[in-house]
Motif scaffolding. Sequence first.
Motif, PDB file in Angstrom:
ATOM      1  N   PHE A  11       0.843  -1.194   0.000  1.00  0.00           N
ATOM      2  CA  PHE A  11       0.000   0.000   0.000  1.00  0.00           C
ATOM      3  C   PHE A  11       0.879   1.245   0.000  1.00  0.00           C
ATOM      4  CE2 PHE A  11      -3.739  -2.110   0.015  1.00  0.00           C
ATOM      5  CZ  PHE A  11      -4.161  -2.712   1.186  1.00  0.00           C
TER       6      PHE A  11
ATOM      7  N   CYS B 127       0.582   3.615  -3.092  1.00  0.00           N
ATOM      8  CA  CYS B 127      -0.221   4.820  -2.876  1.00  0.00           C
ATOM      9  C   CYS B 127       0.625   6.079  -2.756  1.00  0.00           C
ATOM     10  CB  CYS B 127      -1.064   4.683  -1.618  1.00  0.00           C
ATOM     11  SG  CYS B 127      -2.161   3.282  -1.667  1.00  0.00           S
ATOM     12  N   ASN B 128       1.840   5.952  -2.240  1.00  0.00           N
ATOM     13  CA  ASN B 128       2.613   7.162  -1.994  1.00  0.00           C
ATOM     14  C   ASN B 128       3.506   7.564  -3.139  1.00  0.00           C
ATOM     15  OD1 ASN B 128       1.473   7.153   0.499  1.00  0.00           O
ATOM     16  ND2 ASN B 128       3.201   6.153   1.495  1.00  0.00           N
TER      17      ASN B 128
ATOM     18  N   ALA C 228       0.898   6.228  -7.210  1.00  0.00           N
ATOM     19  CA  ALA C 228      -0.334   6.977  -7.497  1.00  0.00           C
ATOM     20  C   ALA C 228      -0.073   8.442  -7.836  1.00  0.00           C
ATOM     21  CB  ALA C 228      -1.299   6.847  -6.321  1.00  0.00           C
TER      22      ALA C 228
ATOM     23  N   VAL D 206      -6.278   8.357  -1.658  1.00  0.00           N
ATOM     24  CA  VAL D 206      -5.367   7.219  -1.787  1.00  0.00           C
ATOM     25  C   VAL D 206      -4.032   7.526  -1.109  1.00  0.00           C
ATOM     26  CG1 VAL D 206      -3.961   6.028  -3.504  1.00  0.00           C
ATOM     27  CG2 VAL D 206      -6.403   6.222  -3.849  1.00  0.00           C
TER      28      VAL D 206
ATOM     29  N   GLY E  68      -2.254   5.664   1.955  1.00  0.00           N
ATOM     30  CA  GLY E  68      -0.903   5.113   1.854  1.00  0.00           C
ATOM     31  C   GLY E  68       0.020   5.669   2.908  1.00  0.00           C
TER      32      GLY E  68
END
Lengths: 168, 438, 404
Positions: B331, B335-336, B339, B361, B365
């Motif tokens: 994640f 996400c970091n 994304a 998101v 994250g």
Amino acid sequence: MPRERHIMGLFRDEDSVVSAINELKQSRYKFIRVNTPFPSHKIMDALKLKKSMVGWFTLCGGILGFIGGFGLAVYASTQWNLIVGGKPVIAWVPFVIVGFEATILCSVFGNVIGLLTQARLPSYRWLRYYDPRCSGEYFGVLAACEIEQEDGLKEFFQKQGADVKVFE
Amino acid sequence: MSQLTYAKIDQTILNTLTPPKKYYWGIIFLLFLGVMIGAACWTHQIFTGIGVGGQNNPVGWGTYLINFVFWVGIAHSGTLISAILHLFRAGWRNPIARAAETMTVFAVCIAGLFPFIHLGRVWQVYYMLPVPNQRLLWPNFLSPLMFDVIAISTYLTVSSLFWYTGLLPDIAAIRDRSTCNRYKIFKILALGWTGAHEQWRHYARGYLFFAALATPLVISVHSVVSWDFALGIIPGWHTTIFAPYFVAGAIHSGLAMVLTLMIPLRKLFKYEDIITIEVLQNVAKTIVFTGLIVGLAYGTEFFIAWYSRNIVEVEQFRWRAFGDYRWGFYFMVLCNTMAPLLFLFKKVRTTIAALFIISLVINFGMWWERFVIIVGGVAHGFPPHAWGLYAPSLIEYGIMLGAFCLFFFMFVLFVKHMPSISMTEMKETLAEGAGHAA
Amino acid sequence: MSENGKKTMAKQKSNKFWVFLILVAIGAATFIFGLNGRHPERAWQAYLINFLLWSAIAQGAVLFSAVMHMTKARWSGPLSGLSESFTAFFPISYILFLLLFLGKAHIFPWLHEDLHGKEVWLNIPFLFTRDCIGLLILYILGFGYLFNAMQLKLDPNQPKSKLRQSIYDAWKRNNRQPDQIRRRMTIWGGLYILAFALVLCLIGFDLIMSMDPHWISTLFGAYHFVKAFYMGLGALIILAAIIRLRQGEASRLNASHFHDIGKLYFAFCLLWADFFYVQLLVIYYGNIPEETHYVIIRTVLAPWNKLAWTVFIVCFIGPFFILLRQGVKTKPVLMLIICSVVIVGLWLEHLLLLAPALSHEATQAIPLSLSDGLISLGFLGLMAFAIGYFLKVFPETIRVKESN
């Protein structure tokens, strides 16, 4: 002073304010202040003000905080006076953090004290000769004159294209 | 932006302060319920003991620390926007500065609760306060936890003062357009501000110093928070990169929260002319930058762990990628760092829905990043016989819910009673824009 | 400008170039003399320190222009163009790096050590391959950015040398609009920034940290690139100050430019010190012998502790207190002196980081002598020559029109 009349001219743009101020300073009327909804560079430049002293308050606060922060940490350590975690009793490397934070904190306190004292806040006396439109879209130029010259001053403002407010 | 006038700015923002509709109070009520759940859980913990939480040996630090770091992180980008971008004279920050600064103050308040919650026996907080006492004891200023006390309280004080100073001219503007009770309250709050040139002269200088002082403060506060972990010796925690890594991560999550807050705000309050898509784009571009820094930090940690050939380091990072909490790690990276790369595409940057979803998101994250670092570090330390796992308890979930609800509760209350955009700075931007054009 | 004036200018310029070439000759001669002496590793140490320092200066200075473009900052004006001139050092830096290979036996202390498995990363072929590729990518991206940035500044009326003509023809072939050029600048610039971070991290780990192969610090790579930007800004200020002092008003550099870049320089002084302190604190506090030996040798034990304090005072304490005052930042002469002193300080910082690992016998005195200074002069000559050549080929860098 009972024989003085305060009149405010309300302008809608900065340039007319600047020209009004310049003319006012050359006339026989007394220019007191200008109230603006935001700090206008043009107007502030035209007023040719001296630099603010707030910075010195901030600096003093910072110095006090620096000494105070280190002092507090050193004092607290020497009171316990035993080696903790393998670090010396007075451990300068970690104490930098305490000193640094205290410097910032006291600089800010100095800044606030400087701001309040220099700007003479809080005080409701500022509201005496003030029009609420000055925090909206108008710039208010406050001038004073003798009671006899009241009409002259009113005309002066009206010629510059301003709305006029007379204070009792 | 071109159709804006001083009057329109005033009107748009003052319109938001009119008495709210029914559904507003509905939202407030729901949020308040969430806060009460959190308060009830905390009360239960105070009476029963810290053991109602999921933390135990070896994982002594769980969601309370994760949330602490999370909320301090969120606070940071508010100061970045209002202070650092002010120093860089980046005009695009003006429409969002007020709301961002407000977010900072509330987020620091929430963050400050968590060490307090984590005490268990909250009345024992006096051990941490450096005041003379009859036990003749002083706090140990060598401890990173004491650094936290000093840093967070400094940050809260400075942010609040900065926030209030920024609000002052706007409070005066509202005072001038209020009647009866509201007039009385705002008259007191405005401290007699009238926008006189004698006042502005000192105010502008003071505000500049505020910004200049808040900048190193921001960097130092989250560095101090990172040192809660980095000054320990366990692998995964003891690493020099933590301070700048945490600061970059904080700004990353905070900017995402800014988007999360601004997008609904601008829709509901009809701020589209002021918080333009350009402003949101700039926030998105900055998020790409901070995301890349965070990604570089992730990569460096893994590289150095491999390079060091230290079996403990290698194992900690092998477990991070493939062990029990590997999903948190996935994640975290997805996400970091992945994304936000979507924001490289202009189409994504200018679509409101995409901005909002990606911001959620990222926050998701970033929460998991703190989980991976904090829980992962202690769960898988030096001696294998001491390895263990952790799962939050219901009480912890309740307190977490309460914290989130408290933040939004305070923010939603704020936006309806105080100007959520700085009228003064917007007018200043307008005047300067006209000056440039002329 | 009259014919006589032009001739004097040209003569002055060629005089300058001779001075630079003499400096380079002095440096090269001292270096070769040192190689044949009793301590060739001292000569190679000086070479390494200077290579790292001057390359970082060039890389950091060019970063300024890329960052200004990416953030759409308007305050930089002619400073962006001046910073782009540092790309001229890139080819020289690359050749210098390749020459470093010749001294591998004297530079890398881990060549004959038991590395307990680190040989996978620390071996000569792999190290040189990856660093060569990294630097090549970085420099190509820098040139790509430069190619597009110059197009917006080019004054077609200037007399054309062969180099200018070929570049000009390439631009004509591409035939792009200013908007397209700016977009390409954004892409090249963004990639340069990314490569800057990654490659300088790599260089920091490979050429400085690995000199003590059993020590690690995760922040070391980032510390190197923050240092590079700090130095690059300093060099840019020095160049801007020189241009301003020689050309006065015609340089289009006014007090506000110096004030703004002075403030940025101050900020990076703080950031560099912060990155230094952050590593120091974590290692000091953890007190793990694997990590502390590196720091203890350099900051606590003689003879290095004196050097450490010197570096700290020259590179942080001094600039911090001096640059707090607003007036200092706007005076080119003062800034020139301060930035030069700081670069000397950072040279000493490189010595502090590298020499304890490279000169094991030095326990009494810091291995610093006149030959180090002369070799450094040689590198200074190379840098000055490169920038001077760039400014000669592209004089509109100084007299830029504000099209950015």
